[in-house]
Scaffold this motif. Sequence first.
Motif, PDB file in Angstrom:
ATOM      1  N   PHE A   1      89.533  87.467 -40.699  1.00 30.29           N
ATOM      2  CA  PHE A   1      89.073  87.599 -39.347  1.00 30.29           C
ATOM      3  C   PHE A   1      88.199  88.542 -38.857  1.00 30.29           C
ATOM      4  O   PHE A   1      87.067  88.066 -38.513  1.00 30.29           O
ATOM      5  CB  PHE A   1      90.489  87.926 -38.516  1.00 30.29           C
ATOM      6  N   THR A   2      88.249  89.770 -39.603  1.00 25.88           N
ATOM      7  CA  THR A   2      87.166  90.765 -39.080  1.00 25.88           C
ATOM      8  C   THR A   2      85.902  90.430 -39.816  1.00 25.88           C
ATOM      9  O   THR A   2      84.758  90.842 -39.347  1.00 25.88           O
ATOM     10  CB  THR A   2      87.689  92.151 -39.430  1.00 25.88           C
ATOM     11  N   ILE A   3      86.336  89.960 -41.101  1.00 23.06           N
ATOM     12  CA  ILE A   3      84.685  89.632 -41.901  1.00 23.06           C
ATOM     13  C   ILE A   3      83.927  88.649 -41.030  1.00 23.06           C
ATOM     14  O   ILE A   3      82.768  88.606 -41.120  1.00 23.06           O
ATOM     15  CB  ILE A   3      85.112  89.270 -43.393  1.00 23.06           C
ATOM     16  N   ALA A   4      84.758  87.471 -40.721  1.00 22.07           N
ATOM     17  CA  ALA A   4      83.972  86.487 -40.029  1.00 22.07           C
ATOM     18  C   ALA A   4      83.390  87.102 -38.906  1.00 22.07           C
ATOM     19  O   ALA A   4      82.211  86.588 -38.387  1.00 22.07           O
ATOM     20  CB  ALA A   4      85.288  85.286 -39.477  1.00 22.07           C
ATOM     21  N   VAL A   5      83.977  87.968 -37.853  1.00 22.96           N
ATOM     22  CA  VAL A   5      83.290  88.532 -36.961  1.00 22.96           C
ATOM     23  C   VAL A   5      82.171  89.217 -37.204  1.00 22.96           C
ATOM     24  O   VAL A   5      81.062  89.072 -36.643  1.00 22.96           O
ATOM     25  CB  VAL A   5      84.383  89.320 -36.147  1.00 22.96           C
TER      26      VAL A   5
ATOM     27  N   ILE B   1      84.633  82.069 -46.536  1.00 20.48           N
ATOM     28  CA  ILE B   1      84.815  82.201 -44.827  1.00 20.48           C
ATOM     29  C   ILE B   1      83.870  81.488 -44.204  1.00 20.48           C
ATOM     30  O   ILE B   1      84.056  80.660 -43.252  1.00 20.48           O
ATOM     31  CB  ILE B   1      84.698  83.789 -44.703  1.00 20.48           C
ATOM     32  N   MET B   2      82.557  81.452 -44.868  1.00 24.74           N
ATOM     33  CA  MET B   2      81.712  80.513 -44.137  1.00 24.74           C
ATOM     34  C   MET B   2      82.152  79.149 -44.293  1.00 24.74           C
ATOM     35  O   MET B   2      81.793  78.357 -43.252  1.00 24.74           O
ATOM     36  CB  MET B   2      80.376  80.788 -44.717  1.00 24.74           C
ATOM     37  N   GLN B   3      82.543  78.587 -45.234  1.00 27.17           N
ATOM     38  CA  GLN B   3      83.225  77.222 -45.434  1.00 27.17           C
ATOM     39  C   GLN B   3      84.120  77.120 -44.391  1.00 27.17           C
ATOM     40  O   GLN B   3      84.266  76.118 -44.087  1.00 27.17           O
ATOM     41  CB  GLN B   3      83.805  76.934 -47.018  1.00 27.17           C
TER      42      GLN B   3
ATOM     43  N   LEU C   1      84.404  78.564 -41.406  1.00 25.32           N
ATOM     44  CA  LEU C   1      83.767  78.416 -40.349  1.00 25.32           C
ATOM     45  C   LEU C   1      83.066  77.256 -40.043  1.00 25.32           C
ATOM     46  O   LEU C   1      82.892  76.620 -38.845  1.00 25.32           O
ATOM     47  CB  LEU C   1      83.011  79.756 -40.056  1.00 25.32           C
ATOM     48  N   LYS C   2      82.452  76.727 -41.206  1.00 26.32           N
ATOM     49  CA  LYS C   2      81.754  75.346 -41.057  1.00 26.32           C
ATOM     50  C   LYS C   2      82.665  74.226 -40.869  1.00 26.32           C
ATOM     51  O   LYS C   2      82.365  73.206 -40.148  1.00 26.32           O
ATOM     52  CB  LYS C   2      81.021  75.287 -42.532  1.00 26.32           C
ATOM     53  N   THR C   3      83.793  74.113 -41.519  1.00 23.01           N
ATOM     54  CA  THR C   3      84.691  73.250 -41.273  1.00 23.01           C
ATOM     55  C   THR C   3      85.312  73.154 -39.935  1.00 23.01           C
ATOM     56  O   THR C   3      85.583  72.138 -39.269  1.00 23.01           O
ATOM     57  CB  THR C   3      85.939  73.516 -42.438  1.00 23.01           C
ATOM     58  N   ALA C   4      85.586  74.416 -39.226  1.00 29.39           N
ATOM     59  CA  ALA C   4      85.938  74.492 -38.029  1.00 29.39           C
ATOM     60  C   ALA C   4      84.900  74.235 -36.957  1.00 29.39           C
ATOM     61  O   ALA C   4      84.886  74.180 -35.683  1.00 29.39           O
ATOM     62  CB  ALA C   4      86.390  75.931 -37.719  1.00 29.39           C
ATOM     63  N   GLY C   5      83.774  73.879 -37.557  1.00 27.91           N
ATOM     64  CA  GLY C   5      82.412  73.669 -36.530  1.00 27.91           C
ATOM     65  C   GLY C   5      81.794  74.640 -35.906  1.00 27.91           C
ATOM     66  O   GLY C   5      81.305  74.430 -34.746  1.00 27.91           O
ATOM     67  N   LEU C   6      81.997  75.890 -36.433  1.00 28.45           N
ATOM     68  CA  LEU C   6      81.518  77.228 -35.673  1.00 28.45           C
ATOM     69  C   LEU C   6      80.094  77.570 -36.220  1.00 28.45           C
ATOM     70  O   LEU C   6      79.521  78.119 -35.432  1.00 28.45           O
ATOM     71  CB  LEU C   6      82.573  78.052 -35.956  1.00 28.45           C
ATOM     72  N   ILE C   7      79.973  77.065 -37.405  1.00 25.09           N
ATOM     73  CA  ILE C   7      78.289  77.459 -38.015  1.00 25.09           C
ATOM     74  C   ILE C   7      77.936  76.353 -38.652  1.00 25.09           C
ATOM     75  O   ILE C   7      78.700  75.272 -38.961  1.00 25.09           O
ATOM     76  CB  ILE C   7      78.409  78.674 -38.984  1.00 25.09           C
ATOM     77  N   GLU C   8      76.670  76.292 -38.854  1.00 27.82           N
ATOM     78  CA  GLU C   8      75.743  75.217 -39.782  1.00 27.82           C
ATOM     79  C   GLU C   8      75.004  76.113 -40.771  1.00 27.82           C
ATOM     80  O   GLU C   8      74.555  77.093 -40.504  1.00 27.82           O
ATOM     81  CB  GLU C   8      74.682  74.807 -38.718  1.00 27.82           C
ATOM     82  N   VAL C   9      75.169  75.321 -41.817  1.00 26.38           N
ATOM     83  CA  VAL C   9      74.667  76.172 -43.185  1.00 26.38           C
ATOM     84  C   VAL C   9      73.354  75.360 -43.736  1.00 26.38           C
ATOM     85  O   VAL C   9      73.512  74.271 -43.923  1.00 26.38           O
ATOM     86  CB  VAL C   9      75.866  76.643 -44.096  1.00 26.38           C
ATOM     87  N   ARG C  10      72.106  75.955 -43.853  1.00 24.71           N
ATOM     88  CA  ARG C  10      71.227  75.101 -44.206  1.00 24.71           C
ATOM     89  C   ARG C  10      71.069  75.671 -45.833  1.00 24.71           C
ATOM     90  O   ARG C  10      70.883  76.858 -45.981  1.00 24.71           O
ATOM     91  CB  ARG C  10      69.924  75.330 -43.636  1.00 24.71           C
TER      92      ARG C  10
END
Length: 146
Positions: free
Chosen positions: A7-11, A45-47, A49-58
């Motif tokens: 959680f804190t890493i994601a923030v 963690i980025m995966q 967040l991406k799965t949850a629709g919170l970020i886009e990764v290029r």
Amino acid sequence: MQISSRFTIAVHVFTCIDVFKGDYKITSDFLASSVNVNPVVIRRIMQQLKTAGLIEVRRGTGGIEPTRPLDEITFFDIYKAVECVDNGELFHFHEDPNPQCPVGRNIHAALNGRLNEVQEVMENEMKRITLREVVCATKERISSEN
């Protein structure tokens, strides 16, 4: 009970994305150097967040962006994305209390509603706090260092 460091890493990741946008290529290696963890941890963690629709990764050019403004992403959104909470229940009961013991026989019923109440209060508070607040507080602290 303790919420994991995911959680804190994601923030932290979201804060880096905003603070360093335009100045640095935001990659998992770059983020890992700020968080001081292995890049694999960041990628996992980025995966989430991406799965949850919170970020886009290029891929290739690198780049991570939130999918919506930071004042529309709450702690609760991140918590739901990265925490592994079984069946939405924060508290896990011990499996087999002794049914021959009067406490063992009744502890689940006595605790259940109260623990659900605690979780609901925590989640409502998390829904109130946005990433924008953390990013602004971080930028203020960075400015005061200079």
